[in-house]
Write a protein that holds these residues in place. Structure first.
Motif, short mmCIF file in Angstrom:
data_model
loop_
_atom_site.label_atom_id
_atom_site.label_comp_id
_atom_site.label_asym_id
_atom_site.label_seq_id
_atom_site.Cartn_x
_atom_site.Cartn_y
_atom_site.Cartn_z
N LEU A 41 0.91 -1.16 -0.02
CA LEU A 41 -0.10 0.01 0.02
C LEU A 41 0.89 1.22 0.13
O LEU A 41 1.96 1.36 0.89
CB LEU A 41 -1.00 0.11 1.24
N MET A 42 0.60 2.01 -0.77
CA MET A 42 1.75 3.34 -0.94
C MET A 42 0.81 4.53 -1.00
O MET A 42 -0.07 4.92 -2.10
CB MET A 42 2.28 2.95 -2.32
N ASP A 43 1.26 5.52 -0.09
CA ASP A 43 0.68 6.91 -0.29
C ASP A 43 1.57 7.62 -1.42
O ASP A 43 2.70 7.23 -1.75
CB ASP A 43 1.36 7.40 1.24
N LEU A 44 1.07 8.56 -1.92
CA LEU A 44 1.38 9.24 -2.81
C LEU A 44 2.39 10.72 -2.39
O LEU A 44 3.54 10.80 -2.88
CB LEU A 44 0.59 9.93 -3.90
N ALA A 103 -4.84 10.88 -0.49
CA ALA A 103 -5.94 11.97 -0.22
C ALA A 103 -6.40 12.76 -1.41
O ALA A 103 -6.99 13.39 -1.43
CB ALA A 103 -5.55 12.80 0.87
N ASP A 104 -5.39 12.90 -2.50
CA ASP A 104 -5.34 13.55 -3.58
C ASP A 104 -6.42 13.06 -4.47
O ASP A 104 -6.67 12.02 -4.83
CB ASP A 104 -4.00 13.28 -4.22
N GLU A 145 1.49 4.50 -14.24
CA GLU A 145 2.87 4.48 -13.73
C GLU A 145 3.17 3.25 -12.84
O GLU A 145 4.17 3.24 -12.37
CB GLU A 145 3.05 5.77 -12.66
N GLY A 146 2.46 2.26 -13.00
CA GLY A 146 2.39 1.15 -12.39
C GLY A 146 1.79 0.59 -11.17
O GLY A 146 1.94 -0.47 -10.57
N ALA A 147 0.78 1.34 -10.69
CA ALA A 147 0.08 0.70 -9.61
C ALA A 147 -1.04 -0.19 -10.25
O ALA A 147 -1.25 -0.03 -11.32
CB ALA A 147 -0.74 2.12 -8.83
N ASP A 148 -1.41 -1.01 -9.24
CA ASP A 148 -2.57 -2.02 -9.51
C ASP A 148 -3.84 -1.61 -9.27
O ASP A 148 -4.79 -1.83 -10.02
CB ASP A 148 -2.21 -3.13 -9.25
N GLU A 149 -3.85 -0.63 -8.19
CA GLU A 149 -5.13 -0.21 -7.74
C GLU A 149 -5.03 1.17 -7.11
O GLU A 149 -4.06 1.62 -6.74
CB GLU A 149 -5.85 -1.17 -6.68
N VAL A 150 -6.16 2.01 -7.07
CA VAL A 150 -5.99 2.96 -6.30
C VAL A 150 -7.23 3.69 -5.27
O VAL A 150 -8.33 3.04 -5.72
CB VAL A 150 -6.08 4.34 -7.26
N LEU A 151 -7.09 3.83 -4.27
CA LEU A 151 -7.98 3.87 -3.04
C LEU A 151 -7.88 5.32 -2.48
O LEU A 151 -6.60 5.79 -2.38
CB LEU A 151 -7.86 2.88 -2.02
N ASP A 159 -7.70 13.11 -13.17
CA ASP A 159 -7.07 12.16 -13.96
C ASP A 159 -5.94 11.17 -12.99
O ASP A 159 -5.23 10.50 -13.33
CB ASP A 159 -6.25 12.58 -15.14
N LEU A 160 -6.07 11.42 -11.61
CA LEU A 160 -5.05 10.90 -10.79
C LEU A 160 -5.03 9.34 -10.88
O LEU A 160 -3.97 8.69 -10.89
CB LEU A 160 -5.37 11.24 -9.27
N ARG A 161 -6.13 8.77 -10.80
CA ARG A 161 -6.33 7.10 -10.97
C ARG A 161 -5.71 6.81 -12.18
O ARG A 161 -4.85 5.85 -11.89
CB ARG A 161 -7.87 6.93 -10.82
#
Length: 128
Positions: free
Chosen positions: A49-52, A83-84, A96-102, A88-90
């Motif tokens: 899980l990765m914060d931006l 929290a952003d 850029e390589g993420a698999d999911e965005v929450l 178009d962030l998702r």
């Protein structure tokens, strides 16, 4: 399931840890992307899980480092937790390589749904 959560805010780490505890998952917290990358070198994780937005290296740069690896860890599933809410962030994160965005605040059902989608796609060994 062994989860790495790269997040600079200790309260956010605690909330997610409590959620993962309910599922019997083990979570390691890293307060910076640099520490997260070091932990990936040293330990085995099933999911990240990765914060931006973090001081120093941001989450997207960390994801690029993970994807550039020359070992099996390059394909670790990564869920961005942010929290952003830019429009178009998702799509950007996925490119850029993420698999999911929450998006924060993360609800337990959203977190488990995202992990379930990755499991259904056969990414990682998420049973633990």
């Amino acid at each position: 399931m062994n989860v790495l959560f790269v997040e600079d805010d200790p309260m956010n780490r605690r909330v997610v840890k409590d959620m993962l505890d309910v599922a019997g998952a083990s979570m390691t917290g890293a307060e910076s992307a640099e520490l997260g990358l070091t932990l990936i070198d040293e330990r085995d994780f099933d999911i990240i899980l990765m914060d931006l937005r973090m001081p120093g290296m941001d989450g997207i740069t960390a994801i690029r480092h993970i994807r550039a690896r020359r070992d099996a860890k390059a394909s670790l599933p990564v869920i961005v937790v942010t929290a952003d809410t830019a429009v178009d962030l998702r799509d950007y994160c996925l490119r850029e390589g993420a698999d999911e965005v929450l998006f924060k605040p993360v609800a337990m059902d959203s977190l488990f749904d995202a992990i379930g989608r990755l499991l259904a796609r056969g990414q990682g060994n998420l049973i633990g």
